[in-house]
Motif scaffolding. Structure first.
Motif, short mmCIF file in Angstrom:
data_model
loop_
_atom_site.label_atom_id
_atom_site.label_comp_id
_atom_site.label_asym_id
_atom_site.label_seq_id
_atom_site.Cartn_x
_atom_site.Cartn_y
_atom_site.Cartn_z
N ALA A 209 0.85 -1.19 0.00
CA ALA A 209 0.00 0.00 0.00
C ALA A 209 0.88 1.24 0.00
N VAL A 210 0.36 2.32 -0.59
CA VAL A 210 1.04 3.60 -0.57
C VAL A 210 0.04 4.69 -0.25
N ALA A 211 0.54 5.77 0.32
CA ALA A 211 -0.28 6.96 0.55
C ALA A 211 0.16 8.02 -0.46
N ALA A 212 -0.80 8.61 -1.13
CA ALA A 212 -0.46 9.57 -2.18
C ALA A 212 -1.50 10.67 -2.24
N ASP A 213 -1.14 11.77 -2.92
CA ASP A 213 -2.06 12.89 -3.07
C ASP A 213 -3.18 12.58 -4.04
N CYS A 214 -2.89 11.72 -5.03
CA CYS A 214 -3.94 11.30 -5.95
C CYS A 214 -3.69 9.85 -6.34
N PHE A 215 -4.73 9.22 -6.84
CA PHE A 215 -4.68 7.80 -7.16
C PHE A 215 -3.59 7.49 -8.17
N ARG A 216 -3.48 8.32 -9.20
CA ARG A 216 -2.50 8.05 -10.26
C ARG A 216 -1.07 8.13 -9.74
N ASP A 217 -0.81 9.10 -8.88
CA ASP A 217 0.54 9.22 -8.31
C ASP A 217 0.90 7.98 -7.50
N GLY A 218 -0.08 7.46 -6.76
CA GLY A 218 0.17 6.27 -5.96
C GLY A 218 0.48 5.06 -6.82
N VAL A 219 -0.31 4.87 -7.88
CA VAL A 219 -0.07 3.73 -8.78
C VAL A 219 1.28 3.90 -9.49
N ARG A 220 1.59 5.13 -9.87
CA ARG A 220 2.87 5.38 -10.52
C ARG A 220 4.04 4.98 -9.60
N SER A 221 3.89 5.29 -8.31
CA SER A 221 4.93 4.89 -7.34
C SER A 221 5.04 3.38 -7.24
N LEU A 222 3.88 2.73 -7.22
CA LEU A 222 3.88 1.26 -7.12
C LEU A 222 4.50 0.62 -8.36
N LEU A 223 4.18 1.14 -9.52
CA LEU A 223 4.73 0.59 -10.75
C LEU A 223 6.25 0.70 -10.80
N GLN A 224 6.78 1.77 -10.23
CA GLN A 224 8.22 1.98 -10.30
C GLN A 224 8.99 1.29 -9.17
N ALA A 225 8.40 1.24 -7.99
CA ALA A 225 9.17 0.82 -6.82
C ALA A 225 8.85 -0.58 -6.31
N SER A 226 7.78 -1.20 -6.78
CA SER A 226 7.41 -2.52 -6.27
C SER A 226 8.39 -3.58 -6.75
N GLY A 227 8.49 -4.64 -5.97
CA GLY A 227 9.34 -5.75 -6.36
C GLY A 227 10.75 -5.62 -5.84
N ASN B 85 -7.48 9.83 -13.99
CA ASN B 85 -6.52 8.98 -13.28
C ASN B 85 -6.55 7.55 -13.82
N TYR B 86 -7.74 7.03 -14.08
CA TYR B 86 -7.88 5.65 -14.52
C TYR B 86 -7.18 5.43 -15.87
N VAL B 87 -7.49 6.28 -16.83
CA VAL B 87 -6.84 6.15 -18.15
C VAL B 87 -5.36 6.50 -18.05
N GLY B 88 -5.06 7.44 -17.14
CA GLY B 88 -3.66 7.85 -16.98
C GLY B 88 -2.77 6.72 -16.51
N ILE B 89 -3.28 5.85 -15.62
CA ILE B 89 -2.42 4.76 -15.14
C ILE B 89 -2.16 3.74 -16.24
N ILE B 90 -3.09 3.62 -17.20
CA ILE B 90 -2.83 2.74 -18.36
C ILE B 90 -1.69 3.32 -19.18
N HIS B 91 -1.75 4.65 -19.40
CA HIS B 91 -0.66 5.31 -20.14
C HIS B 91 0.66 5.16 -19.38
N ASP B 92 0.61 5.31 -18.05
CA ASP B 92 1.84 5.21 -17.26
C ASP B 92 2.44 3.82 -17.35
N ALA B 93 1.58 2.80 -17.32
CA ALA B 93 2.08 1.42 -17.41
C ALA B 93 2.79 1.21 -18.75
N PHE B 94 2.19 1.72 -19.82
CA PHE B 94 2.85 1.57 -21.13
C PHE B 94 4.16 2.36 -21.17
N ASP B 95 4.17 3.53 -20.52
CA ASP B 95 5.41 4.32 -20.47
C ASP B 95 6.53 3.56 -19.77
#
Length: 1095
Positions: free
Chosen positions: A746-764, A791-801
């Motif tokens: 779990a992460v705490a973030a200012d917005c949903f997309r920022d949190g998912v972006r952190s998880l995509l980069q730092a998990s594992g 935010n929802y569509v943005g996290i799809i773009h972030d994952a592809f990035d």
């Protein structure tokens, strides 16, 4: 900082311990004027208020208190008062090093466990308390500030203090009475008096000392390992079981604890039967038999064990007194033997082989003289049980004042003293007594008579006929040699009685204590009944009576020759595990392994464990096999039951080290396409709130890939972090309970997309990093706020990035069942309150005239059930009147649809775009699972109408090279034709509320509309991607036609080009593409190969 230490308290040049306690505004300057000694180390200033301080120095005699403090770790006491109030602000502070701060200095009370009998646990200020701003106008309860300032804990710790007061008066033993006496008595057994002479006669002095040395090597190494483990933290009751279980975990501890307790219980019978046999022999000599030898053993044994039980039940203090008396008798008996060796022998004793100390006898008896059927190892097997008993002190660890000091000191000293005694007795008896003697005073050497040249011949006796016929005397034949040699024979008999009874008494106490500790840990659920203790010493009376029953059963058998080797092996198995525990803890390199007793070596401990296992087979191979089988069975049972305990065992530490080493080793290996596996981040929120999403992901990651359930907490960081931290363990535990092999993050973030972006980069970790993002389809996208949609569509773009594949899962009912869970929780609470009210009413009915209806309401008030408080911010109204049947049953059923076994059917794979093969790999993995194995793969790909057969053969060839089994291949040649008007009309109606229609406006108005609503779908955008929109609508028509009856559809996810496709249009594509279909997985890999046909 000035230092003032009187000369009579600390010698000049000695190290000093200076404690400064601040007392502002109380004339501390006057105290400073007394300082006369110069400082012996550099002055340090902690602030401007350093001038206004009260110094505390050692008073005469206080040096000893400090030294005691260093040794025991207990808090030093001073007689100095401390005022923690600030009279101006009515706020209290802890005064640490001259600062107004809540930071506390290190104290032992902070590190105790809750309910510790050695003192109350105190909670130090939390990081949040010292990090956040200090609240003004803190309300302070009278006396609470003083308690906090003095480190006595926060207000509310009274319960811990009261609990501590309850244990006053408990009988605790020091290292002499508690460990040394018990170990010496248990090690000195009957073997010392009736078998040691035979052993040295068979093996000789040289090999006899080696036999004793080898046995002592095993026990000494075990003693060192025991000492190391016992000094690595506070030791509670349970002895060997406690040491092993806390080091190696409940699996080893539980298995060895049960057989160790049983072995001690049967050992009671062994020792009592040994005592009874000696008494029966005396009765035979005096012709005073009661019935017959066997029944006399049973009668005497039964009476003896009843008396021993009475001593044990009377309390540990009485048992300890009895042990001391028995030790005195035993020491007198041993001293009596040594005195007897120097008393001149008479003719009767000489005829029986005793000639006092003679060099010729010593030389003759130095080498071995094994009789038929005997050898070094057989003699060693007979002697070794005499060296056991080193855990007698550790077994009552809960009754020791300071187990960490008592166990090492008492155990090792006992091993040393008993070893010296064994070697001394062996050498002395072998230097005084010949191996064979006739016992006839007429067998003297006559002049002119031919003698065989033995030591006896040189001393005037001819025992040569013992070479041809059996003799009754001498080391090899007479087990009562020590009685003959001793100054007063009956004292040796008293010594035998003392040895047997003390060992029986020690085992009678050890077995219940170990068994009680095992039962308290609730490893074996059915034994919880025996965990209860009675009295201030928490005596295991139920365990005493169980041990009594077991001992009586084996006493009545009266033949223990068969069970004796198994019992010896049970003890040896515990020794082996103690040694292995010490090795394992050292090898695991856990920072928590810091034994105060440093005289040990991990490899020596391992050698000791191997030696114990070898000795088990030397003593009796079939008994060793039985021991291992029983231990293995119990180990498997405990492992299967998985007791809910966490003792910080070395097994956990080694698991961590192994995992870390493997993870690091994995980083050195380059990724290879053959080893690709989906490693998924699943945006489930709390894993229990979206079980279906987790189930489908777990279906293709279980036992093959990484799965991380992720949750993003959005809002004020302080509140989010608190909520996040409080639920971490609970949610991971839910995963374990439901046998889902996944992690929770779990992460705490200012917005949903920022949190998912952190998880995509730092998990594992290392190579174990996510390569696939799994999310649920946003069913409410048309009603959701624009920020959520972005935010929802943005996290799809972030994952592809980040070059991470994306899987979007859609089911008809949606995933989120949190409203249902909330209703269930409320109903469970109401049911508990109803049951509590019924119980209160029932109790009231049983107590007529004792309170009446007032008592009922009083009880109801205590239960807090008279007025259920309404829950604020609840989305569910009138929960109290809601019935279980009113739940959304369809939602509940849908959430469990992937838990069920899927019947015969198909998984339709629409592999429209080559993404590296992820769209094909995921459904293939699903068909390998039990729940999906009856589903066949049907492959749908696009193609040209005039080349359908050729493309079908080409795809079949590719799939066969990939070694992926399939039921059918369909080439769809009409994907790119226009959809029918009805379908297109549905799509247009869907996007109509979100269109800008700027083409029908003048240029100025159109620009204004774009600025005001940049998120809307423009006519230009819709025209530019019209063909793609047609394709999505047409694909839905084809899916309805071909895959309406499929169990699951896996479909290539369309990619929205950044900056070209608006969020609303993209969501409209996904909506129309998956509308009115079975469960759908929209999959898009990162366009890197995940399949290969090369070996």
């Amino acid at each position: 900082m000035s230092v003032n230490i009187p000369s009579n308290s600390v010698p000049s040049g000695a190290s000093r311990f200076q404690v400064h306690v601040i007392n502002e505004g109380h004339g501390s300057g006057a105290a400073m004027s007394d300082s006369t000694d110069p400082p012996h180390y550099e002055e340090t200033s902690f602030g401007d208020e350093a001038q206004n301080r009260l110094k505390i120095s050692f008073r005469p005699g206080n040096q000893e208190c400090y030294e005691n403090f260093l040794q025991t770790g207990e808090t030093a006491k001073t007689d100095t008062t401390f005022h923690a109030y600030d009279s101006h602000t009515n706020t209290y502070y802890l005064q640490t090093f001259g600062h107004n701060t809540m930071d506390a200095v290190p104290k032992i009370e902070y590190y105790r466990n809750t309910g510790s009998v050695s003192g109350p646990k105190v909670n130090r200020p939390s990081l949040q308390e010292i990090h956040e701003q200090l609240a003004k106008n803190v309300a302070v309860a009278p006396g609470s500030a003083d308690r906090v300032a003095n480190g006595d804990g926060m207000p509310g710790d009274e319960q811990a203090e009261n609990k501590e007061e309850d244990v006053t008066g408990v009988v605790k033993f020091g290292w002499v009475k508690g460990v040394l006496v018990r170990c010496m008595l248990n090690i000195w057994g009957v073997m010392l008096f009736i078998r040691l002479s035979w052993i040295v006669g068979e093996a000789g002095i040289g090999l006899g000392v080696i036999i004793i040395g080898l046995a002592v090597t095993v026990t000494a190494i075990t003693g060192l390992s025991t000492s190391a483990i016992a000094t690595n933290g506070y030791v509670r009751g349970g002895g060997a079981y406690y040491l092993i279980s806390r080091s190696l975990g409940p699996e080893f501890g539980g298995s060895i604890g049960l057989i160790f307790a049983f072995a001690n219980a049967v050992a009671v019978a062994m020792y009592v039967v040994g005592f009874a046999e000696t008494v029966v022999d005396l009765l035979k000599e005096s012709d005073s038999m009661m019935v017959d030898p066997t029944n006399d053993i049973r009668i005497i044994g039964s009476i003896t064990v009843v008396i021993l039980l009475g001593i044990s039940v009377a309390g540990m203090e009485w048992e300890a007194k009895a042990q001391v008396i028995l030790l005195v008798i035993l020491l007198i008996a041993i001293a009596n033997f040594f005195i007897g060796t120097v008393i001149p022998s008479n003719n009767e004793k000489k005829s029986r082989g005793f000639f006092n100390y003679q060099a010729s006898i010593f030389a003759e008896n130095f080498g071995p003289s094994f009789t038929e059927g005997e050898g070094f190892f057989s003699v060693f097997a007979i002697f070794f049980p005499a060296a056991t008993g080193i855990l007698a002190g550790a077994n009552i660890s809960g009754d020791l004042e300071d187990p960490q000091d008592a166990i090492p000191r008492g155990t090792m000293l006992a091993i040393f003293i008993t070893t010296v005694a064994y070697i001394g007795v062996a050498i002395c008896v072998a230097a005084c007594v010949v191996r064979d003697a006739t016992g006839s005073m007429n067998d003297t050497v006559v002049s002119g008579m031919n003698c065989n040249g033995s030591a006896a011949c040189g001393l005037g006796y001819d025992f040569s006929r013992c070479q041809h016929e059996p003799c009754q005397y001498g080391l090899m034949n007479n087990f009562q040699v020590m009685s003959m040699v001793s100054g007063f024979g009956p004292l040796i008999t008293a010594g035998i009685f003392s040895a047997t009874l003390s060992s029986a008494l020690a085992s009678l106490v050890s077995a219940p204590k170990v068994f009680q500790a095992l039962c308290k840990d609730n490893i074996f659920k059915g034994l919880q009944f025996f965990a209860k203790g009675y009295g201030k010493n928490n005596e295991p009376l139920r365990g005493y009576f169980l041990t009594f029953v077991i001992a009586m059963a084996f006493i009545l058998i009266a033949e223990l020759n068969v069970i004796a080797p198994i019992i010896s092996n049970f003890f040896l198995a515990s020794y082996a595990l103690i040694n292995f525990s010490c090795f394992h803890a050292s090898y695991a390199k856990s920072p928590g392994w810091r034994p105060a007793y440093g005289i040990y070596n991990m490899w020596v401990s391992l050698f000791g464990a191997i030696l114990c296992c070898a000795v088990m087979f030397v003593i009796n191979w079939w008994a060793a096999v039985i021991t291992y089988v029983i231990e293995l069975f119990l180990y498997i049972y405990v492992t299967y039951k998985k007791p809910d305990v966490n003792w910080g065992s070395s097994t956990q530490a080694l698991s961590y080290v192994s995992a870390l080493d493997n993870a690091l080793e994995l980083t050195t290996v380059e990724d290879h396409v053959k080893n690709f596996r989906p490693q998924c981040i699943v945006l489930t929120g709390g894993p229990m709130t979206r079980p279906a999403l987790l189930d489908i992901t777990h279906a293709f990651t279980k036992n093959s890939g990484l799965c991380i359930c992720c949750e993003v907490f959005v809002g004020p960081r302080k509140l989010c972090v608190k909520e996040m931290n409080s639920g971490m363990a609970k949610k991971q535990a839910w995963l374990m309970k439901n046998k889902i092999k996944a992690f929770y993050a779990a992460v705490a973030a200012d917005c949903f997309r920022d949190g998912v972006r952190s998880l995509l980069q730092a998990s594992g970790l290392g190579r174990m990093k996510p390569n696939t993002l799994v999310i649920g389809y946003k069913k409410n996208w048309r009603k959701a706020p624009l920020s959520e949609l972005e935010n929802y569509v943005g996290i799809i773009h972030d994952a592809f990035d980040f070059e991470i594949g994306v899987v979007i899962v859609r089911i008809s009912q949606g995933f989120d069942i949190s409203p249902v869970l909330q209703v269930q929780d409320e109903l469970e609470k109401l049911e508990q309150e109803r049951l509590a009210l019924e119980a209160a009413i029932k109790d009231n009915d049983c107590e007529e005239g004792k309170g009446g209806i007032r008592g009922l309401f009083k009880k109801a008030g205590k239960l807090n059930i008279t007025k259920p408080a309404p829950k604020k911010d609840s989305n569910i109204s009138t929960i109290q009147s809601m019935h279980v049947g009113e739940f959304n049953q369809k939602l509940v059923e849908a959430s469990a649809q992937f838990k069920k076994k899927q019947g015969k059917g198909t998984i339709d794979v629409w592999w429209l775009f080559d993404d590296g093969g992820l769209t094909l790999l995921i459904p293939y993995i699903l068909t390998l699972r039990k729940k999906w194995k009856d589903c066949k793969l049907r492959i749908y790909v696009g193609g040209k109408i005039n080349r359908i057969e050729e493309e079908k053969i080409s795809m079949a060839s590719l799939l066969s090279k990939f070694r992926i089994k399939f039921a059918d291949i369909h080439i769809i040649g009409d994907i790119n034709i226009k959809p029918n008007k009805e379908s297109w009309k549905v799509f247009e109606e869907m996007i109509e509320p979100y269109r800008l229609h700027e083409s029908h406006k003048d240029l100025t108005t159109a620009e204004k509309l774009k600025r005001e609503s940049p998120w809307k779908i423009t006519d230009a955008e819709l025209e530019a991607v019209k063909e793609k929109s047609y394709r999505q609508v047409r694909l839905n028509e084809l899916l309805q036609e071909h895959s309406r009856a499929a169990n699951l559809i896996v479909l290539s996810l369309p990619v929205a080009r950044k900056g070209s496709i608006s969020d609303l249009l993209y969501m409209a594509w996904l909506e129309i593409l998956t509308k009115n279909l079975p469960p759908v997985l929209l999959v898009r890999g990162n366009h890197k190969n995940v399949l290969t046909f090369y070996s």
